[in-house]
Design a protein around this motif. Sequence first.
Motif, PDB file in Angstrom:
ATOM      1  N   GLU A 206      24.508  14.350 -19.870  1.00 21.60           N
ATOM      2  CA  GLU A 206      23.118  14.251 -20.304  1.00 21.60           C
ATOM      3  C   GLU A 206      22.912  13.065 -21.246  1.00 21.60           C
ATOM      4  O   GLU A 206      21.859  12.448 -21.242  1.00 21.60           O
ATOM      5  N   PHE A 207      23.951  12.720 -22.034  1.00 21.21           N
ATOM      6  CA  PHE A 207      23.829  11.578 -22.946  1.00 21.21           C
ATOM      7  C   PHE A 207      24.688  10.400 -22.475  1.00 21.21           C
ATOM      8  O   PHE A 207      24.172   9.354 -22.117  1.00 21.21           O
ATOM      9  N   ALA A 208      26.011  10.544 -22.472  1.00 23.62           N
ATOM     10  CA  ALA A 208      26.893   9.435 -22.082  1.00 23.62           C
ATOM     11  C   ALA A 208      28.284   9.947 -21.765  1.00 23.62           C
ATOM     12  O   ALA A 208      28.703  11.001 -22.232  1.00 23.62           O
ATOM     13  N   ASN A 209      29.019   9.173 -20.986  1.00 21.78           N
ATOM     14  CA  ASN A 209      30.436   9.416 -20.746  1.00 21.78           C
ATOM     15  C   ASN A 209      31.238   8.575 -21.734  1.00 21.78           C
ATOM     16  O   ASN A 209      31.057   7.352 -21.807  1.00 21.78           O
ATOM     17  N   GLN A 210      32.108   9.219 -22.498  1.00 20.78           N
ATOM     18  CA  GLN A 210      32.919   8.486 -23.467  1.00 20.78           C
ATOM     19  C   GLN A 210      34.184   7.976 -22.803  1.00 20.78           C
ATOM     20  O   GLN A 210      34.923   8.730 -22.172  1.00 20.78           O
ATOM     21  N   ALA A 229      19.336  18.267 -22.693  1.00 24.37           N
ATOM     22  CA  ALA A 229      20.155  19.296 -22.061  1.00 24.37           C
ATOM     23  C   ALA A 229      21.571  19.215 -22.617  1.00 24.37           C
ATOM     24  O   ALA A 229      21.934  18.226 -23.253  1.00 24.37           O
ATOM     25  N   PRO A 230      22.403  20.230 -22.393  1.00 23.99           N
ATOM     26  CA  PRO A 230      23.757  20.222 -22.945  1.00 23.99           C
ATOM     27  C   PRO A 230      24.588  19.035 -22.471  1.00 23.99           C
ATOM     28  O   PRO A 230      24.463  18.584 -21.333  1.00 23.99           O
ATOM     29  N   ASP A 231      25.431  18.532 -23.354  1.00 21.14           N
ATOM     30  CA  ASP A 231      26.339  17.423 -23.080  1.00 21.14           C
ATOM     31  C   ASP A 231      27.688  17.824 -23.666  1.00 21.14           C
ATOM     32  O   ASP A 231      27.755  18.443 -24.726  1.00 21.14           O
ATOM     33  N   THR A 232      28.776  17.462 -22.999  1.00 19.58           N
ATOM     34  CA  THR A 232      30.092  17.936 -23.429  1.00 19.58           C
ATOM     35  C   THR A 232      30.661  17.169 -24.614  1.00 19.58           C
ATOM     36  O   THR A 232      31.673  17.575 -25.179  1.00 19.58           O
ATOM     37  N   SER A 237      23.976  16.770 -29.767  1.00 21.07           N
ATOM     38  CA  SER A 237      23.304  18.054 -29.956  1.00 21.07           C
ATOM     39  C   SER A 237      22.109  18.177 -29.026  1.00 21.07           C
ATOM     40  O   SER A 237      21.510  17.180 -28.625  1.00 21.07           O
ATOM     41  N   GLN A 238      21.767  19.404 -28.691  1.00 22.87           N
ATOM     42  CA  GLN A 238      20.618  19.659 -27.830  1.00 22.87           C
ATOM     43  C   GLN A 238      19.366  19.832 -28.693  1.00 22.87           C
ATOM     44  O   GLN A 238      19.383  20.511 -29.720  1.00 22.87           O
TER      45      GLN A 238
END
Length: 273
Positions: A206-210, A229-232, A237-238
């Motif tokens: 939802e935000f980025a792949n590290q 939405a949730p991001d791992t 934070s949501q």
Amino acid sequence: MSITSSDTQVGLFSKVTGNSTLKNVNLIDPVVNVSATDTCYVGALCGQLNYRLSSQDIQLIYNSISLPENLSKVVKQALLEELLSDFLNSQAQIMACRVENPTLTVTGSTPRVGTVCGANGDMDGTNAFKELIWDTYNLGGTLSVNAGNPAANQNRRIGGFCGLNEFFIGRSYTTITADDITATIPGQGTDENGNPISIEVDSYQEFANQGTLFSASDGAGISSAYAAAPDTNADVSQFSQSWPPPVGSCIPEYGRSIHWDGPVTLLIVTGMK
């Protein structure tokens, strides 16, 4: 802004390298359509931020030098290395920028795609190409990557803010929703009788792949970020659970930045083709 391209690095700024800063850019309703046959880096603001120089890039830098013909090769090489020092082991930045209602449609293998930036940071073994993104926001929009062809997303890095972040993003957010992201890979499911069937499975952050080129000890990571939405990622934070941020957290109010004491509207790019 409207871009239709088959290039592998696409955005308002297709690629940015060296000790550079993008600041106070406000993109409204950007449209980006990309059809590439190789690894592609796509973002409304920037395709690839601070990447390793190719041999072609180095040759272009070399060709840009106007030198007397009687200089020796040793002297010319020394001058080239001095010029390259502005690019090698450098740090590029994005500060106080905003992307509003982007529409990104991408087809291509190994996609690195985000609403703001496709990929950030790189390394060539001996030289580090770092990046910092601060106080930058994506508001809504749609993101579609290889729709109808999930097999092309097997080596994907797709994010609602940044596709692949190799170094650092802080105090930033995206409000794009899961309903507005189309990015799937092949999967296996079962029908109503319990028989195995092929299905498409959502596969994006939802935000980025590290990335893994740099470690936390190098200063890499994501800090004080928010998504719809949730991001791992641990420090994403949501909104529904953590907004507004705590007082004193240094997260600026919507549309403002601690790097610039006014609304982010200094440079507005809209309707450009």
